[in-house]
Design a protein around this motif. Structure first.
Motif, PDB file in Angstrom:
ATOM      1  N   THR A  65       0.838  -1.202   0.000  1.00  0.00           N
ATOM      2  CA  THR A  65       0.000   0.000   0.000  1.00  0.00           C
ATOM      3  C   THR A  65       0.867   1.244   0.000  1.00  0.00           C
ATOM      4  O   THR A  65       2.018   1.226   0.441  1.00  0.00           O
ATOM      5  N   ALA A  95      -3.974   5.395   5.019  1.00  0.00           N
ATOM      6  CA  ALA A  95      -5.416   5.171   4.828  1.00  0.00           C
ATOM      7  C   ALA A  95      -5.667   3.919   3.987  1.00  0.00           C
ATOM      8  O   ALA A  95      -6.564   3.129   4.279  1.00  0.00           O
ATOM      9  N   GLU A  96      -4.865   3.747   2.937  1.00  0.00           N
ATOM     10  CA  GLU A  96      -5.016   2.560   2.103  1.00  0.00           C
ATOM     11  C   GLU A  96      -4.630   1.301   2.886  1.00  0.00           C
ATOM     12  O   GLU A  96      -5.296   0.270   2.787  1.00  0.00           O
ATOM     13  N   GLN A 111      -4.919   0.834   6.089  1.00  0.00           N
ATOM     14  CA  GLN A 111      -6.011   0.556   7.017  1.00  0.00           C
ATOM     15  C   GLN A 111      -7.189  -0.103   6.287  1.00  0.00           C
ATOM     16  O   GLN A 111      -7.756  -1.085   6.761  1.00  0.00           O
ATOM     17  N   ARG A 112      -7.538   0.407   5.115  1.00  0.00           N
ATOM     18  CA  ARG A 112      -8.659  -0.145   4.339  1.00  0.00           C
ATOM     19  C   ARG A 112      -8.366  -1.571   3.891  1.00  0.00           C
ATOM     20  O   ARG A 112      -9.187  -2.468   4.058  1.00  0.00           O
ATOM     21  N   VAL A 113      -7.175  -1.793   3.357  1.00  0.00           N
ATOM     22  CA  VAL A 113      -6.797  -3.137   2.878  1.00  0.00           C
ATOM     23  C   VAL A 113      -6.756  -4.114   4.050  1.00  0.00           C
ATOM     24  O   VAL A 113      -7.252  -5.244   3.947  1.00  0.00           O
ATOM     25  N   ALA A 162      -8.324  -3.900   7.024  1.00  0.00           N
ATOM     26  CA  ALA A 162      -9.661  -4.137   7.578  1.00  0.00           C
ATOM     27  C   ALA A 162     -10.472  -5.063   6.677  1.00  0.00           C
ATOM     28  O   ALA A 162     -11.022  -6.070   7.154  1.00  0.00           O
ATOM     29  N   ASN A 163     -10.552  -4.742   5.406  1.00  0.00           N
ATOM     30  CA  ASN A 163     -11.322  -5.596   4.490  1.00  0.00           C
ATOM     31  C   ASN A 163     -10.725  -6.996   4.391  1.00  0.00           C
ATOM     32  O   ASN A 163     -11.454  -7.997   4.417  1.00  0.00           O
ATOM     33  N   GLY A 194      -3.662   2.626  11.070  1.00  0.00           N
ATOM     34  CA  GLY A 194      -3.266   3.615  10.060  1.00  0.00           C
ATOM     35  C   GLY A 194      -1.823   4.029  10.233  1.00  0.00           C
ATOM     36  O   GLY A 194      -1.461   5.176   9.963  1.00  0.00           O
ATOM     37  N   LEU A 233     -17.405  -5.398   9.415  1.00  0.00           N
ATOM     38  CA  LEU A 233     -16.859  -4.168   8.826  1.00  0.00           C
ATOM     39  C   LEU A 233     -17.478  -2.926   9.457  1.00  0.00           C
ATOM     40  O   LEU A 233     -16.779  -1.926   9.678  1.00  0.00           O
ATOM     41  N   HIS A 251     -15.257  -0.024  11.319  1.00  0.00           N
ATOM     42  CA  HIS A 251     -15.322   1.398  10.959  1.00  0.00           C
ATOM     43  C   HIS A 251     -15.722   2.271  12.146  1.00  0.00           C
ATOM     44  O   HIS A 251     -15.253   3.402  12.262  1.00  0.00           O
ATOM     45  N   PRO A 265     -10.399   7.107  11.864  1.00  0.00           N
ATOM     46  CA  PRO A 265     -10.168   7.283  10.429  1.00  0.00           C
ATOM     47  C   PRO A 265      -8.797   7.925  10.190  1.00  0.00           C
ATOM     48  O   PRO A 265      -8.324   8.715  10.986  1.00  0.00           O
TER      49      PRO A 265
END
Length: 182
Positions: A76, A80-81, A83-85, A87-88, A133, A171, A175, A180
């Motif tokens: 990544t 932020a990316e 964290q998103r990758v 988490a998902n 993050g 998810l 969140h 964030p």
């Protein structure tokens, strides 16, 4: 009644998975697994060198998927990316492999010391960092650790909930719990 022919690899893995979930890895013997399959201990040993090899067989796919997630996180380009990758990806893993995760409950720290798990010994810290993050703020790291541990510890309890519904609920929780990243 014991069957004469050795049972298949998959039958032994399935019986071991059920037994590990009921009595734990340490609380399960090769004889227990053989009895559940309906074969001799020698037949189990024909397919697997020892109990550790059975555990390795059960965890090959989840560990492979965790390795892939770790590599995606490493690739990544922003907190932020990451964290998103993370988490998902972790939620997807937890939902897909909830039965395998459940059978390790309470024994994970000890099992990490086995050679089959050597790769993932440092993955939890990298996941915490990504979930936070890459923040050094204690609140972000605490939230990340609690969310990760909570998902891993409880996911196996929800075997009767459809995958999509469990994924959505997890998810939403992630969140709400994580800070964030801007």
């Amino acid at each position: 009644m014991t069957r004469v022919a050795p049972e298949t690899h998959d039958e032994i893995l399935a019986a071991a998975g059920r037994r590990f979930a009921q009595t734990g890895y340490r609380g399960t013997s090769l004889q227990d697994i053989a009895r559940d399959v309906g074969c001799s201990k020698a037949a189990v040993l024909y397919h697997f060198a020892n109990k550790e090899a059975i555990l390795t067989g059960l965890m090959d796919r989840p560990i492979g998927q965790l390795r892939e997630l770790d590599e995606r996180i490493a690739a990544t380009s922003s907190p932020a990316e990451a964290q998103r990758v993370a988490a998902n990806g972790f939620v997807d893993l937890a939902v897909r492999f909830r039965r395998e995760i459940a059978l390790l409950r309470g024994e994970f720290p000890d099992l990490l010391q086995q050679p089959a798990f050597s790769y993932i010994q440092h993955v939890p810290e990298r996941l915490v960092s990504a979930f936070a993050g890459h923040s050094d703020r204690p609140a972000a790291r605490i939230a990340a650790l609690v969310v990760l541990a909570g998902i891993a510890e409880t996911c196996g309890e929800f075997v009767d909930i459809p995958d999509a519904q469990l994924r959505s609920a997890l998810l939403a929780l992630v969140h709400r719990a994580l800070e964030p990243v801007n």
